[in-house]
Design an enzyme around this catalytic site. Structure first.
Site, PDB file in Angstrom:
ATOM      1  CG  HIS A 140      75.841   2.087  26.407  1.00 23.94           C
ATOM      2  ND1 HIS A 140      74.840   2.857  25.846  1.00 23.94           N
ATOM      3  CD2 HIS A 140      76.637   1.703  25.363  1.00 23.94           C
ATOM      4  CE1 HIS A 140      75.024   2.936  24.533  1.00 23.94           C
ATOM      5  NE2 HIS A 140      76.106   2.244  24.217  1.00 23.94           N
ATOM      6  CG  HIS A 142      67.808   3.911  29.011  1.00 22.46           C
ATOM      7  ND1 HIS A 142      68.668   4.747  29.698  1.00 22.46           N
ATOM      8  CD2 HIS A 142      67.551   4.542  27.834  1.00 22.46           C
ATOM      9  CE1 HIS A 142      68.914   5.827  28.971  1.00 22.46           C
ATOM     10  NE2 HIS A 142      68.260   5.713  27.838  1.00 22.46           N
TER      11      HIS A 142
END
EC number: 2.8.2.-
Length: 356
Positions: A140, A142
């Site tokens: 995970h 951005h």
């Protein structure tokens, strides 16, 4: 400072102001250095942890001898969009990883830059596909969508994501930069000290609340092409829609996060077994809430909705919402106000040739 103006002559007042300004700049510089040092330390610790894991897994033989069951040879990538309840969802993955026996890895990019350099793209694809010790894995971070197929990968990772109403997401991000949240309340934020409300920012035409700041969810789904980050690009919108349908296993919405988790648990129990109950009862599920957030007025919302950028981001959001609701409608049934996952609704018959 008012007392200084009364007690000191003008020249000394000026010197005092200059000294104060220099002191502030010095403190900000020291804070910046501390943050950079903290980042270097975090990366060093991460590299050390990776080496320890690899050493543990290679004690009994070389890495290339590691074989995986098909069920374990799976990687999920959650390229999380900022301020879409991504921390709440990721906490669930962390809470379940030991019990469900998979690894969770945070993709920490420098300054949270969502676009990787070409060489980092190659490194990342190689890590994700060949790092057997980390499979099954849940990555995970951005980072905008990356097409693994163009790197010659045969088995691509499973992409998932969550998006949010574009104005609500921007408002949340605006206050987050100024006041932080209850996840790490002591951390100094980039715009800390700016008390201007979102309404005041929009009225004054501020850059932090400009319509251009809405342009984020589309490029995150569009990917690493330059046109994806061209604000207002119709091509980027259509590419984002294409990727959502063809490259993402499931995309949920912040406003219906529990249903998103329920569908993931039903479809990918290897990772998400127990996730729905944990979300409903766990202490961490609703942990991260932006501090001091004030809802914008109808006038502020109407002003933002006049922009073409909002219209495009909202079109993408509505597209994603419609697709999610379609998937949900075919996966659950409602009884007494509660949703229940449907049991298997197909079987095999007329199987030939007949066995003797």
């Amino acid at each position: 400072m008012g007392l200084l103006r009364i007690m000191l002559p003008p020249k000394l007042q000026l010197l005092a102001v200059l000294a104060f300004g220099v002191a502030v700049l010095f403190l900000e510089n020291q804070i910046q250095k501390l943050e950079e040092s903290r980042g270097k330390l975090e990366r060093a610790i991460a590299r050390h942890e990776v080496r320890e894991i690899e050493q543990r897994h290679t004690v009994d033989g070389p890495r290339q001898d590691v074989s995986l069951d098909e069920e374990d040879d799976v990687v999920i990538i959650y390229n999380r969009v900022p301020k879409t309840a991504s921390t709440s969802f990721t906490n669930i993955a962390y809470d379940l990883c030991a019990k469900n026996k998979y690894h969770v890895l945070h993709i920490n990019t420098t300054k949270n830059n969502p676009v990787m350099s070409l060489q980092d793209q190659v490194r990342f694809v190689k890590n994700v596909t060949s790092w057997k010790e980390m499979k099954p894995g849940f990555y995970h971070g951005h980072v905008s969508y990356l097409d693994f197929a163009k790197f010659g990968v045969k088995k691509k990772p499973i992409y998932i994501n969550v998006i949010r109403d574009p104005i609500e997401r921007l408002v949340s991000y605006y206050y987050f930069l100024r006041f932080g949240d209850d996840y790490r309340p002591g951390l100094r934020r980039r715009k800390q000290g700016d008390k201007k409300t979102f309404d005041e920012c929009v009225a004054a035409g501020g850059s932090d609340c400009a319509p251009e700041k809405l342009w984020l969810q589309i490029p995150f789904f569009c990917g690493h092409s330059s046109e994806c980050w061209n604000v207002g690009s119709r091509w980027a919108l259509e590419q984002a829609k294409y990727n959502l349908i063809n490259e993402y296993f499931l995309v949920g919405v912040t406003e219906e996060l529990e249903d998103f988790i329920m569908l993931l648990e039903a479809a990918l129990p290897r990772f998400f077994r127990g996730a729905t109950e944990l979300y409903r009862t766990g202490k961490k599920s609703h942990l991260r809430k932006t501090t001091e957030k004030k809802l914008p007025t109808k006038e502020t919302i109407a002003k933002l909705q006049q922009s073409e950028i909002w219209k495009m981001e909202n079109e993408f959001y509505e597209f994603a919402l419609e697709q999610f609701q379609f998937v949900r409608a075919h996966a659950v049934r409602e009884k007494d106000g509660e949703l229940y996952i449907l049991a298997q609704n197909f079987f095999y018959e007329k199987i030939y040739p007949k066995s003797n």
